[in-house]
Write an enzyme that holds these catalytic residues in place. Structure first.
Site, PDB file in Angstrom:
ATOM      1  N   ASN A  12       0.877  -1.181   0.000  1.00  0.00           N
ATOM      2  CA  ASN A  12       0.000   0.000   0.000  1.00  0.00           C
ATOM      3  C   ASN A  12       0.908   1.224   0.000  1.00  0.00           C
ATOM      4  O   ASN A  12       1.509   1.542   1.026  1.00  0.00           O
ATOM      5  CB  ASN A  12      -0.899  -0.034   1.246  1.00  0.00           C
ATOM      6  CG  ASN A  12      -1.717   1.237   1.399  1.00  0.00           C
ATOM      7  OD1 ASN A  12      -1.777   2.060   0.472  1.00  0.00           O
ATOM      8  ND2 ASN A  12      -2.357   1.402   2.552  1.00  0.00           N
ATOM      9  N   TRP A  13       0.993   1.874  -1.157  1.00  0.00           N
ATOM     10  CA  TRP A  13       1.893   3.033  -1.261  1.00  0.00           C
ATOM     11  C   TRP A  13       1.385   4.242  -0.492  1.00  0.00           C
ATOM     12  O   TRP A  13       2.112   5.208  -0.315  1.00  0.00           O
ATOM     13  CB  TRP A  13       2.045   3.435  -2.726  1.00  0.00           C
ATOM     14  CG  TRP A  13       2.876   2.531  -3.570  1.00  0.00           C
ATOM     15  CD1 TRP A  13       3.522   1.389  -3.172  1.00  0.00           C
ATOM     16  CD2 TRP A  13       3.164   2.693  -4.966  1.00  0.00           C
ATOM     17  NE1 TRP A  13       4.188   0.839  -4.244  1.00  0.00           N
ATOM     18  CE2 TRP A  13       3.984   1.625  -5.360  1.00  0.00           C
ATOM     19  CE3 TRP A  13       2.798   3.642  -5.921  1.00  0.00           C
ATOM     20  CZ2 TRP A  13       4.448   1.481  -6.667  1.00  0.00           C
ATOM     21  CZ3 TRP A  13       3.258   3.500  -7.224  1.00  0.00           C
ATOM     22  CH2 TRP A  13       4.074   2.432  -7.583  1.00  0.00           C
ATOM     23  N   LYS A  14       0.087   4.234  -0.149  1.00  0.00           N
ATOM     24  CA  LYS A  14      -0.539   5.432   0.446  1.00  0.00           C
ATOM     25  C   LYS A  14      -0.337   6.611  -0.510  1.00  0.00           C
ATOM     26  O   LYS A  14      -0.338   6.407  -1.727  1.00  0.00           O
ATOM     27  CB  LYS A  14       0.005   5.659   1.858  1.00  0.00           C
ATOM     28  CG  LYS A  14      -0.113   4.379   2.700  1.00  0.00           C
ATOM     29  CD  LYS A  14       0.084   4.575   4.152  1.00  0.00           C
ATOM     30  CE  LYS A  14      -0.088   3.231   4.859  1.00  0.00           C
ATOM     31  NZ  LYS A  14       0.038   3.318   6.312  1.00  0.00           N
ATOM     32  N   HIS A  98      -9.493   1.385   5.047  1.00  0.00           N
ATOM     33  CA  HIS A  98      -8.216   1.538   5.750  1.00  0.00           C
ATOM     34  C   HIS A  98      -8.411   2.467   6.948  1.00  0.00           C
ATOM     35  O   HIS A  98      -9.197   3.416   6.888  1.00  0.00           O
ATOM     36  CB  HIS A  98      -7.158   2.113   4.793  1.00  0.00           C
ATOM     37  CG  HIS A  98      -5.772   2.008   5.350  1.00  0.00           C
ATOM     38  ND1 HIS A  98      -5.295   2.896   6.287  1.00  0.00           N
ATOM     39  CD2 HIS A  98      -4.788   1.105   5.146  1.00  0.00           C
ATOM     40  CE1 HIS A  98      -4.055   2.535   6.620  1.00  0.00           C
ATOM     41  NE2 HIS A  98      -3.732   1.452   5.945  1.00  0.00           N
ATOM     42  N   GLU A 100      -6.729   4.824   7.995  1.00  0.00           N
ATOM     43  CA  GLU A 100      -6.484   6.239   7.694  1.00  0.00           C
ATOM     44  C   GLU A 100      -7.708   6.867   7.038  1.00  0.00           C
ATOM     45  O   GLU A 100      -7.960   8.061   7.217  1.00  0.00           O
ATOM     46  CB  GLU A 100      -5.223   6.365   6.812  1.00  0.00           C
ATOM     47  CG  GLU A 100      -3.977   6.074   7.638  1.00  0.00           C
ATOM     48  CD  GLU A 100      -2.798   5.493   6.869  1.00  0.00           C
ATOM     49  OE1 GLU A 100      -2.808   5.522   5.628  1.00  0.00           O
ATOM     50  OE2 GLU A 100      -1.870   4.989   7.535  1.00  0.00           O
ATOM     51  N   GLU A 170      -5.102  -4.834  10.720  1.00  0.00           N
ATOM     52  CA  GLU A 170      -4.068  -3.811  10.872  1.00  0.00           C
ATOM     53  C   GLU A 170      -4.298  -3.057  12.183  1.00  0.00           C
ATOM     54  O   GLU A 170      -5.076  -2.080  12.209  1.00  0.00           O
ATOM     55  CB  GLU A 170      -4.132  -2.811   9.714  1.00  0.00           C
ATOM     56  CG  GLU A 170      -3.873  -3.414   8.359  1.00  0.00           C
ATOM     57  CD  GLU A 170      -3.288  -2.384   7.390  1.00  0.00           C
ATOM     58  OE1 GLU A 170      -2.222  -2.680   6.831  1.00  0.00           O
ATOM     59  OE2 GLU A 170      -3.857  -1.306   7.215  1.00  0.00           O
ATOM     60  N   GLY A 176       2.981   2.254  10.800  1.00  0.00           N
ATOM     61  CA  GLY A 176       3.966   3.323  10.635  1.00  0.00           C
ATOM     62  C   GLY A 176       4.732   3.661  11.903  1.00  0.00           C
ATOM     63  O   GLY A 176       5.412   4.678  11.972  1.00  0.00           O
ATOM     64  N   GLY A 236       2.950  -1.127   4.199  1.00  0.00           N
ATOM     65  CA  GLY A 236       3.020   0.292   3.859  1.00  0.00           C
ATOM     66  C   GLY A 236       4.446   0.705   3.537  1.00  0.00           C
ATOM     67  O   GLY A 236       4.968   0.468   2.442  1.00  0.00           O
ATOM     68  N   GLY A 237       5.122   1.307   4.506  1.00  0.00           N
ATOM     69  CA  GLY A 237       6.459   1.886   4.304  1.00  0.00           C
ATOM     70  C   GLY A 237       7.445   0.952   3.615  1.00  0.00           C
ATOM     71  O   GLY A 237       8.202   1.383   2.733  1.00  0.00           O
TER      72      GLY A 237
HETATM   73  P1  13P Z   1       3.247   0.353   7.622  1.00  0.00           P
HETATM   74  O1  13P Z   1       3.689  -0.944   6.979  1.00  0.00           O
HETATM   75  O2  13P Z   1       3.995   1.555   7.098  1.00  0.00           O
HETATM   76  O3  13P Z   1       3.201   0.254   9.101  1.00  0.00           O
HETATM   77  O4  13P Z   1       1.732   0.592   7.126  1.00  0.00           O
HETATM   78  C1  13P Z   1       0.817  -0.432   7.264  1.00  0.00           C
HETATM   79  C2  13P Z   1      -0.404  -0.071   6.509  1.00  0.00           C
HETATM   80  O5  13P Z   1      -1.142   0.828   6.893  1.00  0.00           O
HETATM   81  C3  13P Z   1      -0.685  -0.817   5.269  1.00  0.00           C
HETATM   82  O6  13P Z   1      -1.976  -0.569   4.802  1.00  0.00           O
END
Ligand code: 13P
Length: 255
Positions: A12-14, A98, A100, A170, A176, A236-237
């Site tokens: 997930n690049w966000k 998600h 977020e 999650e 993050g 994510g990251g």
């Molecule tokens: P991180 O891997 O950066 O903690 O993010 C997880 C995430 O929100 C994937 O959707």
């Protein structure tokens, strides 16, 4: 790798990457993971990069996904993107709900249930995200929170459609932050979620993929993948460089 269900590793690049960055990334990733057959690889990119990725990922093993969508196929919904538009740019997956989006954009379980239903109706594979925040965990309410999310978010689905969904557990406090749930805690939660799913869908629950997400890195993926109820990861990251993501995928295959 000995898994009951075929695993998925999704990045997930966000809100990262321009179209040229996306193109370079895709070319590198395909070169690095081209031989992998043990699991499915997905890249969930911002809407603006999807057309470029459609070109770059065509006829490769890497699947394309979006990070959100509207429940309607078209209409007066300024600023929204529909399932039809995602299919048009070759998406096969879409992340829904998600944390977020729940937190910053006030998406409710009702919105999310409509989106999950619309995704399945259009032929997209939804990756439904659920998870508790830190205070809910500290108060011992984590499982109750996640159960309620599953019950609300899957409410609109016919039993037969449930098999088409992928769930991502999650925990918000792990996203993050560099704090991963221990593989034991993550397994316990994913097993409890599967038992909630079997309450909703009976034996179909054994077929539903449950991914873990939250600070997944190349050095902790193998231990997470070794757990019986964890069928992959939403990353994510650590998905933001092609080299790092490829390494994480390779380590997942070793588990
Ligand atoms: P991180 O891997 O950066 O903690 O993010 C997880 C995430 O929100 C994937 O959707």
């Amino acid at each position: 790798m000995d898994k009951k269900r075929r695993p998925v590793i999704a990045g997930n690049w966000k809100m990262y990457k321009t179209t040229s960055e996306a193109r370079n990334y895709a070319q590198s990733l395909v070169g690095l993971v081209g031989e992998i057959s043990e699991l499915d690889i997905v890249v969930c990119a911002p809407f603006t990069s999807l057309p470029v990725l459609k070109e770059e990922l065509k006829d490769t093993i890497v699947h394309l996904g979006a990070q959100n969508m509207c429940w309607a196929d078209e209409g007066a919904f300024t600023g929204e993107i529909s399932p039809r538009m995602l299919l048009d740019v070759a998406c096969t997956y879409v992340i829904i709900g998600h944390s977020e989006r729940r937190e910053h954009f006030r998406e409710t379980d009702e919105d999310i249930a409509r989106k999950v239903k619309a995704a399945i109706a259009s032929g997209l594979k939804p990756i439904l995200c659920v998870g508790e925040n830190l205070s809910q965990r500290q108060e011992g309410k984590a499982l109750a929170v996640v159960r309620a999310q599953l019950q609300h978010d899957l409410l609109e689905l016919a039993a037969d459609d449930l098999r088409k969904i992928t769930i991502a557990y999650e925990p918000i406090w792990a996203i993050g932050t560099g704090k991963t749930a221990s593989s034991k805690d993550a397994q316990e939660m994913c097993a409890a979620m599967r038992s909630t799913l079997s309450g909703i869908s009976g034996s179909i629950a054994e077929k539903i993929l449950i991914l873990y997400g939250g600070s997944v890195k190349p050095d902790n993926i193998a231990e997470l993948m070794a757990q019986p109820d964890i069928d992959g990861a939403l990353v994510g990251g650590a998905s933001l460089t092609a080299e790092g993501f490829a390494q994480l995928i390779k380590n997942a295959c070793i588990a």
